[in-house]
Enzyme design. Sequence first.
Site, short mmCIF file in Angstrom:
data_model
loop_
_atom_site.label_atom_id
_atom_site.label_comp_id
_atom_site.label_asym_id
_atom_site.label_seq_id
_atom_site.Cartn_x
_atom_site.Cartn_y
_atom_site.Cartn_z
N SER A 217 0.83 -1.20 0.00
CA SER A 217 0.00 0.00 0.00
C SER A 217 0.87 1.26 0.00
O SER A 217 1.65 1.48 -0.92
CB SER A 217 -0.97 -0.04 1.19
N ASP A 314 -9.86 -4.01 -5.12
CA ASP A 314 -9.10 -2.87 -4.61
C ASP A 314 -9.25 -1.66 -5.53
O ASP A 314 -9.07 -1.77 -6.75
CB ASP A 314 -7.63 -3.27 -4.50
N HIS A 346 -8.20 -4.69 -0.58
CA HIS A 346 -6.87 -4.13 -0.40
C HIS A 346 -6.11 -4.82 0.74
O HIS A 346 -6.64 -4.96 1.84
CB HIS A 346 -7.03 -2.63 -0.12
#
Length: 372
Positions: A217, A314, A346
Amino acid sequence: MVAKSRRQVAKLALLALALLLLLLAATLLCVFLIPRHHRKPLPPGPPPGNASNPDDSIVAFDFSPYLIMYKSGRVHRLDGTARCAAGVDGDTGVASKDVVIDAGTGLAARMYLPPAPKGKKDLGRLPVLVFYHGGAFVIESAFTPLYHAYLNAVAVKARVVAVSVEYRLAPEHRLPAAYDDSWQALNWVARNAGSGGAEPWLRDRGNLSRLFVAGDSAGANIAHNMAMRAGTEEGGLDGGAAIAGLLLLDPYFWGKKPVAGETTDQATRRQYEATWSFICGGRYGIDDPLVNPLSAELRRLACSRVAVTSSGLDDFRPRGLAYAAALRDSGWGGEVEQYETPGERHVYFLDRPKDPNSVKELAFVTGFLSRE
């Protein structure tokens, strides 16, 4: 006749009392016998403010579910604040320890060293992994249980010396603080993995010719930008070290104009733009190469192999795919690999490490790091 009426009234009164008692008993059964976990708990309220400062209870920016910032400057983090100690992991046998890189800024790292293989006493020289945790640049830590467990698993399965970087978080330290800390930590690793390094796990066990940079991320965003900086900054990494591989797990990339498959919902896009502005204090626009790599000179990425993972549900998936495609078309001469998990959200693999999809993703990650 009167006596008969009185008896009927008495019977009705007794019947009503019996019904009332039955209703009360049923209520008590519901209260005491239904398991507590069937009840939906109330969400936690904000911590008490300072009564002498009215701005301490006025919300300046709501970045839920990560944090809330108040007008006074007070920050209430809603997640990612737990910490766990380093040591020897009972499940994997991986040893970990914490090191201070820069006492002045608080820059630190947690290091991981896998045990020797069965039947062997010597670990030999191992690949070196520099890892940057996620958390939207505002929560989580190299010391949280979530990332501690993940790095233990990666270190033992990929057989790497791992360095998980504890960089400074926004909004107390807005970008580029996280990037500067991450670059300093990467150079610290490069220096210490050399023959004259002071850190024994890197000096004695690390193989600097197999240096990997990775993150999930926001940490994947950082990892990408470290490889870009290594290719654009004069002198590159300390000691001439080179990044062998870049591993981006569900990378946090965005931009003003939607790419194919990206949401066109204007409210969602405005929200992502607002949170990015909050993270960097308005210093960088949403199309800055730091957050939108499609506007960067990708041919200058300083590594020979890149792997990008994505999750089917995501929001960041489409731009991660576009990044991989743009990298191939940029004139950069390395190898690009992609791995996707349909139907997952995600960074799902962090929260559910034992799920079959998470196990498969970890196998891809460790295979990328283990391959010569």
